[in-house]
Design a protein around this motif. Structure first.
Motif, short mmCIF file in Angstrom:
data_model
loop_
_atom_site.label_atom_id
_atom_site.label_comp_id
_atom_site.label_asym_id
_atom_site.label_seq_id
_atom_site.Cartn_x
_atom_site.Cartn_y
_atom_site.Cartn_z
N ARG A 1 0.70 -1.26 -0.06
CA ARG A 1 0.04 -0.06 -0.12
C ARG A 1 0.92 1.14 0.00
NH1 ARG A 1 -1.20 3.35 3.97
NH2 ARG A 1 -0.36 1.75 5.34
N ARG A 2 2.07 1.28 0.88
CA ARG A 2 2.79 2.36 0.65
C ARG A 2 3.49 2.67 -0.59
NH1 ARG A 2 4.75 3.90 6.02
NH2 ARG A 2 3.59 2.71 7.87
N SER A 3 3.80 1.48 -1.19
CA SER A 3 4.48 1.57 -2.61
C SER A 3 3.68 1.87 -3.51
CB SER A 3 5.29 0.36 -2.66
OG SER A 3 6.03 0.41 -4.07
N LYS B 1 7.51 3.18 -11.96
CA LYS B 1 7.03 2.40 -10.72
C LYS B 1 6.18 1.51 -11.01
CE LYS B 1 5.65 3.91 -6.00
NZ LYS B 1 7.07 3.76 -5.51
N ALA B 2 5.19 1.67 -11.82
CA ALA B 2 4.30 0.35 -12.30
C ALA B 2 5.05 -0.77 -13.09
CB ALA B 2 3.31 0.96 -13.41
N ARG C 1 10.89 -0.44 -0.89
CA ARG C 1 11.22 -1.36 -1.98
C ARG C 1 12.11 -2.47 -1.38
NH1 ARG C 1 12.33 2.01 -5.43
NH2 ARG C 1 14.27 1.79 -5.24
N GLN C 2 13.01 -2.11 -0.65
CA GLN C 2 13.90 -3.07 0.28
C GLN C 2 13.21 -3.77 0.93
OE1 GLN C 2 16.89 -0.49 1.68
NE2 GLN C 2 18.13 -0.09 -0.38
N ARG D 1 13.38 13.27 -0.48
CA ARG D 1 12.91 12.42 0.69
C ARG D 1 12.02 11.26 0.53
NH1 ARG D 1 8.53 13.25 4.58
NH2 ARG D 1 9.28 12.28 6.73
N GLY D 2 10.84 11.77 -0.56
CA GLY D 2 9.95 10.59 -0.91
C GLY D 2 10.79 9.32 -1.69
N ALA D 3 11.75 9.78 -2.51
CA ALA D 3 12.47 8.91 -3.18
C ALA D 3 13.42 7.88 -2.13
CB ALA D 3 13.64 9.58 -4.53
N ARG D 4 13.80 8.54 -1.18
CA ARG D 4 14.53 7.66 -0.31
C ARG D 4 13.67 6.76 0.47
NH1 ARG D 4 17.06 11.64 1.64
NH2 ARG D 4 15.82 12.18 3.42
N ARG D 5 12.59 7.36 0.82
CA ARG D 5 11.56 6.27 1.46
C ARG D 5 11.17 5.19 0.59
NH1 ARG D 5 7.89 6.91 5.96
NH2 ARG D 5 6.03 5.67 5.70
#
Length: 203
Positions: free
Chosen positions: A37-39, A189-190, A109-110, A100-104
């Motif tokens: 959901r977060r991703s 992303k998709a 993803r990890q 910051r969003g890209a780092r999160r």
């Protein structure tokens, strides 16, 4: 290390052998659902578009500053300086917000990869493929990217030396580029989620 508000890493394999299998399976299903959901949730798509909207706002100030500087009089220079400061005041925080969003997203993803590889549960994993959400991201991002390209190319094609200023061209083409790049990010992303789901949840 994961952020405190993110799920923890899965326990190592030698420790999972000592844990209750039902507990491990329940934790894995809960954490994977939360991470998915977060991703790829609709909230993430709307957040991406919100960041793009902030960039558009900041670039609008830059475009107004450029147009004001082209008037070449004292008051126009003053207005242009004010608009330039406003543009920087919007674009710089937006850049930090995006980073910051890209780092999160990278941390999420990890964790998704780690929890997906920690156990196999075909029934629960089938829901995590999320083909509907992937298709929504794909179509919405494709439409946004196409619209952004159209805006950018239309601005260049419709420019006239005697009527269109450089500021107006830069303003419109910049907005088109922002929309196009946002669409590309959504498409990437998709596609990344689809590749991950096929690889992680293969039979």
């Amino acid at each position: 290390m994961p952020r405190p508000d993110l799920p923890p890493l899965p326990p190592p394999a030698h420790l999972r052998a000592w844990l209750d299998e039902a507990v491990v399976r329940a934790d894995r299903a809960r954490f994977l659902s939360d991470l998915s959901r977060r991703s790829l949730g609709m909230g993430r798509l709307l957040l991406l578009w919100a960041v793009a909207a902030v960039f558009v706002l900041g670039w609008s100030f830059v475009g107004m500053a450029w147009t004001a500087f082209e008037q070449r009089d004292f008051f126009s220079y003053v207005y242009g300086l004010i608009f330039a400061v406003l543009g920087a005041g919007v674009l710089i925080p937006a850049g930090f917000w995006f980073a910051r969003g890209a780092r999160r997203d990278r941390q999420v993803r990890q964790l998704l990869h780690a929890w997906a590889e920690s156990y196999r549960d075909p029934v629960a994993d089938a829901r995590l493929r999320a083909p509907g959400l992937s298709l929504t991201w794909l179509l919405a991002s494709f439409a946004l990217g196409v619209f952004g390209l159209w805006v950018a190319f239309a601005a260049a094609a419709s420019a006239r030396p005697d009527r269109t200023t450089y500021g107006e061209i830069a303003y419109t083409m910049g907005i088109g580029q922002i929309l196009w790049i946002t669409g590309l990010l959504g498409l990437a992303k998709a596609a990344a989620h689809y590749r991950w789901a096929v690889r992680a949840f293969r039979p």
